[in-house]
Design a protein around this motif. Structure first.
Motif, mmCIF file in Angstrom:
data_model
loop_
_atom_site.group_PDB
_atom_site.id
_atom_site.type_symbol
_atom_site.label_atom_id
_atom_site.label_comp_id
_atom_site.label_asym_id
_atom_site.label_seq_id
_atom_site.Cartn_x
_atom_site.Cartn_y
_atom_site.Cartn_z
ATOM 1 N N CYS A 111 0.763 -1.088 0.054
ATOM 2 C CA CYS A 111 -0.009 0.114 -0.090
ATOM 3 C C CYS A 111 0.885 1.309 0.006
ATOM 4 C CB CYS A 111 -1.008 0.054 1.162
ATOM 5 S SG CYS A 111 -2.253 -1.202 1.277
ATOM 6 N N ASN A 112 1.911 1.284 0.819
ATOM 7 C CA ASN A 112 2.837 2.431 0.784
ATOM 8 C C ASN A 112 4.290 2.333 0.209
ATOM 9 O OD1 ASN A 112 1.394 4.352 2.617
ATOM 10 N ND2 ASN A 112 1.356 2.775 3.984
ATOM 11 N N ALA A 113 4.173 1.092 -0.547
ATOM 12 C CA ALA A 113 5.796 0.952 -1.365
ATOM 13 C C ALA A 113 6.880 0.966 -0.226
ATOM 14 C CB ALA A 113 5.870 1.940 -2.423
ATOM 15 N N ILE A 114 6.622 0.313 0.843
ATOM 16 C CA ILE A 114 7.891 0.310 1.984
ATOM 17 C C ILE A 114 8.536 -1.063 1.771
ATOM 18 C CG2 ILE A 114 8.400 0.220 4.306
ATOM 19 C CD1 ILE A 114 5.948 1.946 4.888
ATOM 20 N N ARG A 115 9.852 -0.719 1.570
ATOM 21 C CA ARG A 115 10.856 -1.981 1.290
ATOM 22 C C ARG A 115 11.215 -2.466 2.638
ATOM 23 N NH1 ARG A 115 11.507 -3.417 -2.921
ATOM 24 N NH2 ARG A 115 12.650 -3.013 -4.710
ATOM 25 N N GLU A 116 11.769 -3.582 2.906
ATOM 26 C CA GLU A 116 12.287 -4.083 3.940
ATOM 27 C C GLU A 116 13.587 -3.310 4.443
ATOM 28 O OE1 GLU A 116 14.777 -8.255 5.398
ATOM 29 O OE2 GLU A 116 13.911 -8.247 3.188
ATOM 30 N N SER A 117 14.392 -2.626 3.728
ATOM 31 C CA SER A 117 15.479 -1.870 4.194
ATOM 32 C C SER A 117 15.033 -0.611 4.698
ATOM 33 C CB SER A 117 16.648 -1.374 2.784
ATOM 34 O OG SER A 117 15.670 -0.756 2.020
ATOM 35 N N GLN A 118 13.924 -0.102 4.281
ATOM 36 C CA GLN A 118 13.284 1.143 5.266
ATOM 37 C C GLN A 118 12.877 0.635 6.481
ATOM 38 O OE1 GLN A 118 10.814 1.899 1.358
ATOM 39 N NE2 GLN A 118 11.306 3.798 1.935
ATOM 40 N N VAL A 119 12.229 -0.544 6.596
ATOM 41 C CA VAL A 119 11.659 -1.109 7.814
ATOM 42 C C VAL A 119 13.120 -1.060 8.778
ATOM 43 C CG1 VAL A 119 10.432 -2.849 9.094
ATOM 44 C CG2 VAL A 119 9.783 -2.201 6.949
ATOM 45 N N MET B 196 7.016 2.833 13.022
ATOM 46 C CA MET B 196 7.686 2.938 11.643
ATOM 47 C C MET B 196 7.086 3.768 10.517
ATOM 48 S SD MET B 196 7.731 -0.251 8.848
ATOM 49 C CE MET B 196 6.101 -0.014 8.761
ATOM 50 N N TYR B 197 5.882 3.468 10.368
ATOM 51 C CA TYR B 197 4.881 4.454 9.550
ATOM 52 C C TYR B 197 5.013 5.946 9.851
ATOM 53 C CZ TYR B 197 2.058 0.293 8.152
ATOM 54 O OH TYR B 197 1.424 -0.703 7.679
ATOM 55 N N GLN B 198 5.289 6.343 11.076
ATOM 56 C CA GLN B 198 5.367 7.772 11.302
ATOM 57 C C GLN B 198 6.924 8.045 10.913
ATOM 58 O OE1 GLN B 198 5.017 8.598 15.474
ATOM 59 N NE2 GLN B 198 4.480 10.686 15.082
ATOM 60 N N ALA B 199 7.673 7.280 11.217
ATOM 61 C CA ALA B 199 8.981 7.790 11.054
ATOM 62 C C ALA B 199 9.334 7.944 9.392
ATOM 63 C CB ALA B 199 10.024 6.393 11.574
ATOM 64 N N LEU B 200 8.528 6.954 8.584
ATOM 65 C CA LEU B 200 8.939 7.001 7.167
ATOM 66 C C LEU B 200 7.886 8.104 6.607
ATOM 67 C CD1 LEU B 200 9.058 3.239 6.458
ATOM 68 C CD2 LEU B 200 11.069 4.943 6.379
ATOM 69 N N GLY B 201 7.016 8.751 7.596
ATOM 70 C CA GLY B 201 5.935 9.748 6.864
ATOM 71 C C GLY B 201 4.758 9.119 6.091
#
Length: 56
Positions: free
Chosen positions: A6-14, A28-33
């Motif tokens: 849904c947000n195109a978040i990759r493992e490396s970003q997590v 995590m969502y908050q940190a990634l905006g």
């Protein structure tokens, strides 16, 4: 690997968010905006966060 479609978040970003202090998927969502959407990735995201926190 894409963790959140849904947000195109990759493992490396997590992993980066966990290293920066995120302890939960919500943090995590908050940190990634990005807002949480369907929530299907929460279990996988939490496992990755826990793995990173354990390695720290």
């Amino acid at each position: 690997m894409v963790v959140c479609v849904c947000n195109a978040i990759r493992e490396s970003q997590v992993r980066d968010a966990a290293r920066a202090g995120s302890v939960t998927p919500c943090q995590m969502y908050q940190a990634l905006g990005r807002p949480p959407k369907c929530g299907q990735c929460a279990v996988v995201a939490r496992a990755i966060i826990d793995e990173e926190r354990a390695a720290a």
